[in-house]
Design a protein around this motif. Sequence first.
Motif, PDB file in Angstrom:
ATOM      1  N   LEU A  38       0.698  -1.321   0.104  1.00 32.85           N
ATOM      2  CA  LEU A  38       0.084   0.124  -0.199  1.00 32.85           C
ATOM      3  C   LEU A  38       0.997   1.422   0.089  1.00 32.85           C
ATOM      4  O   LEU A  38       1.705   1.230   0.734  1.00 32.85           O
ATOM      5  CB  LEU A  38      -0.960   0.066   1.203  1.00 32.85           C
ATOM      6  N   LEU A  64       2.912  -1.243   3.988  1.00 28.50           N
ATOM      7  CA  LEU A  64       2.365   0.151   3.867  1.00 28.50           C
ATOM      8  C   LEU A  64       3.541   1.112   4.029  1.00 28.50           C
ATOM      9  O   LEU A  64       4.135   1.136   4.865  1.00 28.50           O
ATOM     10  CB  LEU A  64       1.259  -0.206   4.992  1.00 28.50           C
ATOM     11  N   ALA A  67       7.575  -0.111  -0.342  1.00 29.27           N
ATOM     12  CA  ALA A  67       6.167  -0.975   0.154  1.00 29.27           C
ATOM     13  C   ALA A  67       6.169  -2.254  -0.565  1.00 29.27           C
ATOM     14  O   ALA A  67       6.099  -3.406   0.237  1.00 29.27           O
ATOM     15  CB  ALA A  67       5.099  -0.253  -0.501  1.00 29.27           C
TER      16      ALA A  67
END
Length: 333
Positions: free
Chosen positions: A119, A141, A303
Motif C-alpha cells: 500500500l 504500507l 512498500a
Amino acid sequence: MATIKDVAKEAGVSVATVSRVINKSPKASAASIESVTSAMKKLGYRPNANARALVSQSTNTVGVLVSDVSDPFFGTMVKAVDKVAHQHGKHILVGNGYHDAEEERKAIELLINSRCDALVIHSKALSDEELIQYAEEVKGLVYINRDIPQLPGRCISLDNYKGAYIATEHLIRNGHTNIACVASSHNIEDVDQRLEGYRDALKANNIKLSASYIEYGSPDSDGGEIAMTNLLTKSLPITAVVAYNDNMAAGSLSVLEENQYALPNQMSIIGFDDGLIAKYLHPKLTTIRYPIQMMAEKAAQIALALSKSESVETDPMIYSPTLVQRASVGRKN
C-alpha cells in the motif's frame, strides 16, 4: 455459471488438478494444463480472484490512496506507483480520500480488505496514531507526503517549509517587498508549513506585512481566481505573489490578465509543484519543483520490499524542493 467442478468434469481430471493449473503450480503436467485450459475456455470459466489469493497469498495488486485522482499532481503519483507495480508484475487499486478523515479511513480499510500486496498511502486527515496502527497491521504500507517520527523508513515527505521559503526569497532577491500569498483553504499540515516558510523568509529579510497580504481558496484554479480577486480588491501595493501550487497560480494569472496587469513587469508570481501546467501558462510559470514522481516510485519500491519482508533503509526520507526559473518573475526596479 460454470464451477471448478464443472471444469474438472469437462477436462476429465480432479478438482485438485484444476486448482494446480489455475495457480500455475509446477506440479501441473503439460497435458493437464492443456485439457483444463481448453475446458475453462469452452465453459467460459473465470477463476475467482479471492480464491486464488488465498492459495497464492498474493493478489498481485498494489493499493494507492490519493486525495483526488482527477488532480494532475495525484495523477502523476498514481502513474509512478503503477510503473513500479508493473515492473513487479502487479496492478494497482486506487482510492480517493479527498482530505476527509472518514473518506480516507474507508478507502484504506477497503484496500486492506482487498488484500493488496503493498500500500502507498497519501493521508492528510487521519491522525499519526491511527496511521501508525494501520502500519502495524500491514507490513507493506508506506506513507507519502507525511512524516511520522515513529515510522522511520516508512514515510516519504517533502520539506514544504523550505519550498515556500525558497519561493519567497527568490522574489525578495528580485527586489520585491510587497509579496502576497495565495494559500490553500484545506486544513492540512502542508498549508501551515508553506505559510511558515513564507512568513519566515519575509522576517529574515526585515519585511513586515499585515495578514491582509494572505488570501485563501481551494487548491485549484478556481480557488486561485477567488483569492487573487480578493487581494486586488484590497488595493494593496502588491508587486509579487507566492501561490500554494501551480493550479492556484494559474487562476491568479487569469485574474491578473483580466485586470490588465502586465506580467511579469507589473506583477510577478511563483507557483509550487512544477506540474505540467507550469510550462504552458503565459508567461511560463516560475515554480518550486515537487519531485512527486521520484517520491512515489520510491514509496512503491519500499512498500513492495516490505511486503516481502526484505530489509530497507530506516532513515527518514525527506526530499528537498528546488527552484525552477521560467518567465513569471520579473525584477522590481
